[in-house]
Design a protein around this motif. Structure first.
Motif, mmCIF file in Angstrom:
data_model
loop_
_atom_site.group_PDB
_atom_site.id
_atom_site.type_symbol
_atom_site.label_atom_id
_atom_site.label_comp_id
_atom_site.label_asym_id
_atom_site.label_seq_id
_atom_site.Cartn_x
_atom_site.Cartn_y
_atom_site.Cartn_z
ATOM 1 N N MET A 1 0.854 -1.145 0.000
ATOM 2 C CA MET A 1 0.000 0.000 0.000
ATOM 3 C C MET A 1 0.910 1.220 0.000
ATOM 4 O O MET A 1 1.870 1.279 0.769
ATOM 5 C CB MET A 1 -0.880 -0.039 1.255
ATOM 6 C CG MET A 1 -1.900 1.027 1.316
ATOM 7 S SD MET A 1 -3.012 0.784 2.727
ATOM 8 C CE MET A 1 -3.870 -0.688 2.213
ATOM 9 N N CYS A 2 0.619 2.185 -0.874
ATOM 10 C CA CYS A 2 1.468 3.377 -0.977
ATOM 11 C C CYS A 2 0.715 4.621 -0.515
ATOM 12 O O CYS A 2 -0.487 4.739 -0.721
ATOM 13 C CB CYS A 2 1.924 3.556 -2.416
ATOM 14 S SG CYS A 2 2.991 2.236 -2.984
ATOM 15 N N PHE A 3 1.454 5.523 0.085
ATOM 16 C CA PHE A 3 0.911 6.784 0.571
ATOM 17 C C PHE A 3 1.816 7.913 0.102
ATOM 18 O O PHE A 3 3.035 7.767 0.087
ATOM 19 C CB PHE A 3 0.854 6.806 2.102
ATOM 20 C CG PHE A 3 -0.012 5.738 2.687
ATOM 21 C CD1 PHE A 3 -1.374 5.955 2.852
ATOM 22 C CD2 PHE A 3 0.518 4.523 3.071
ATOM 23 C CE1 PHE A 3 -2.186 4.966 3.399
ATOM 24 C CE2 PHE A 3 -0.281 3.531 3.614
ATOM 25 C CZ PHE A 3 -1.634 3.757 3.773
ATOM 26 N N ASP A 4 1.213 9.032 -0.271
ATOM 27 C CA ASP A 4 1.949 10.197 -0.738
ATOM 28 C C ASP A 4 1.249 11.435 -0.187
ATOM 29 O O ASP A 4 0.032 11.583 -0.346
ATOM 30 C CB ASP A 4 1.960 10.214 -2.266
ATOM 31 C CG ASP A 4 2.805 11.323 -2.860
ATOM 32 O OD1 ASP A 4 3.510 12.017 -2.112
ATOM 33 O OD2 ASP A 4 2.752 11.496 -4.090
ATOM 34 N N ILE A 5 1.995 12.316 0.442
ATOM 35 C CA ILE A 5 1.411 13.553 0.969
ATOM 36 C C ILE A 5 1.140 14.485 -0.200
ATOM 37 O O ILE A 5 2.017 14.748 -1.019
ATOM 38 C CB ILE A 5 2.367 14.224 1.977
ATOM 39 C CG1 ILE A 5 2.624 13.296 3.157
ATOM 40 C CG2 ILE A 5 1.801 15.571 2.438
ATOM 41 C CD1 ILE A 5 3.673 13.808 4.117
ATOM 42 N N THR A 52 1.715 -4.913 3.854
ATOM 43 C CA THR A 52 0.667 -5.336 4.773
ATOM 44 C C THR A 52 0.467 -6.835 4.849
ATOM 45 O O THR A 52 0.027 -7.339 5.876
ATOM 46 C CB THR A 52 -0.682 -4.725 4.357
ATOM 47 O OG1 THR A 52 -1.075 -5.279 3.090
ATOM 48 C CG2 THR A 52 -0.605 -3.211 4.272
ATOM 49 N N GLY A 53 0.694 -7.538 3.758
ATOM 50 C CA GLY A 53 0.373 -8.956 3.713
ATOM 51 C C GLY A 53 -1.118 -9.210 3.533
ATOM 52 O O GLY A 53 -1.564 -10.348 3.579
ATOM 53 N N LEU A 54 -1.893 -8.152 3.317
ATOM 54 C CA LEU A 54 -3.335 -8.295 3.137
ATOM 55 C C LEU A 54 -3.645 -8.763 1.722
ATOM 56 O O LEU A 54 -3.036 -8.300 0.759
ATOM 57 C CB LEU A 54 -4.049 -6.965 3.393
ATOM 58 C CG LEU A 54 -3.943 -6.398 4.803
ATOM 59 C CD1 LEU A 54 -4.583 -5.016 4.862
ATOM 60 C CD2 LEU A 54 -4.585 -7.335 5.808
ATOM 61 N N TYR A 55 -4.591 -9.676 1.605
ATOM 62 C CA TYR A 55 -5.055 -10.148 0.306
ATOM 63 C C TYR A 55 -6.501 -9.761 0.052
ATOM 64 O O TYR A 55 -6.959 -9.765 -1.082
ATOM 65 C CB TYR A 55 -4.917 -11.678 0.208
ATOM 66 C CG TYR A 55 -3.475 -12.108 0.127
ATOM 67 C CD1 TYR A 55 -2.818 -12.132 -1.084
ATOM 68 C CD2 TYR A 55 -2.774 -12.479 1.264
ATOM 69 C CE1 TYR A 55 -1.484 -12.520 -1.172
ATOM 70 C CE2 TYR A 55 -1.458 -12.866 1.191
ATOM 71 C CZ TYR A 55 -0.810 -12.888 -0.025
ATOM 72 O OH TYR A 55 0.495 -13.267 -0.097
ATOM 73 N N ASP A 56 -7.215 -9.436 1.111
ATOM 74 C CA ASP A 56 -8.622 -9.073 1.003
ATOM 75 C C ASP A 56 -8.735 -7.578 0.700
ATOM 76 O O ASP A 56 -8.261 -6.742 1.477
ATOM 77 C CB ASP A 56 -9.336 -9.414 2.318
ATOM 78 C CG ASP A 56 -10.810 -9.133 2.249
ATOM 79 O OD1 ASP A 56 -11.190 -7.961 2.474
ATOM 80 O OD2 ASP A 56 -11.577 -10.070 1.964
ATOM 81 N N GLU A 61 -8.819 -1.667 1.903
ATOM 82 C CA GLU A 61 -9.529 -0.399 1.801
ATOM 83 C C GLU A 61 -9.868 0.162 3.173
ATOM 84 O O GLU A 61 -9.790 1.378 3.397
ATOM 85 C CB GLU A 61 -10.800 -0.572 0.960
ATOM 86 C CG GLU A 61 -10.493 -0.769 -0.508
ATOM 87 C CD GLU A 61 -11.716 -1.112 -1.337
ATOM 88 O OE1 GLU A 61 -12.721 -1.612 -0.771
ATOM 89 O OE2 GLU A 61 -11.653 -0.885 -2.562
ATOM 90 N N ALA A 62 -10.215 -0.690 4.121
ATOM 91 C CA ALA A 62 -10.501 -0.237 5.482
ATOM 92 C C ALA A 62 -9.248 0.355 6.116
ATOM 93 O O ALA A 62 -9.324 1.398 6.798
ATOM 94 C CB ALA A 62 -11.043 -1.390 6.322
ATOM 95 N N LEU A 63 -8.104 -0.273 5.905
ATOM 96 C CA LEU A 63 -6.843 0.241 6.424
ATOM 97 C C LEU A 63 -6.526 1.593 5.786
ATOM 98 O O LEU A 63 -6.150 2.547 6.468
ATOM 99 C CB LEU A 63 -5.713 -0.762 6.160
ATOM 100 C CG LEU A 63 -4.311 -0.340 6.584
ATOM 101 C CD1 LEU A 63 -4.242 -0.130 8.092
ATOM 102 C CD2 LEU A 63 -3.303 -1.381 6.150
ATOM 103 N N ARG A 64 -6.688 1.677 4.475
ATOM 104 C CA ARG A 64 -6.461 2.944 3.767
ATOM 105 C C ARG A 64 -7.341 4.047 4.335
ATOM 106 O O ARG A 64 -6.868 5.148 4.607
ATOM 107 C CB ARG A 64 -6.757 2.751 2.283
ATOM 108 C CG ARG A 64 -6.659 4.052 1.476
ATOM 109 C CD ARG A 64 -7.451 4.000 0.195
ATOM 110 N NE ARG A 64 -8.875 3.829 0.484
ATOM 111 C CZ ARG A 64 -9.731 3.334 -0.389
ATOM 112 N NH1 ARG A 64 -9.336 2.916 -1.579
ATOM 113 N NH2 ARG A 64 -11.022 3.229 -0.065
#
Length: 67
Positions: A1-5, A52-56, A61-64
């Protein structure tokens, strides 16, 4: 998951201290939302990657949204 200000150049134009605070705030938000099993990396000045290791998709999206 990527984040950019977004708009960091404009924030730095107001104050470099404000830009630094924006970066710290972003890191803090990501860190609070992440679990101990996730790895946070700074990949650029204001860009971060969270392994994250998330596949779902719904979980990702909830984490984002939490961040």
């Amino acid at each position: 998951m990527c984040f950019d200000i977004q708009n960091l150049i404009e924030i730095n134009g107001i104050s470099l201290k404000a830009g630094d605070r924006a970066i710290l705030e972003a890191v803090e938000r990501i860190d609070v939302a992440a679990t101990d099993e996730m790895l946070l990396l700074r990949i650029g000045g204001d860009e971060f990657a969270l392994i994250t290791g998330l596949y779902d998709l719904a979980e990702a999206e909830a984490l984002r949204d939490e961040v």
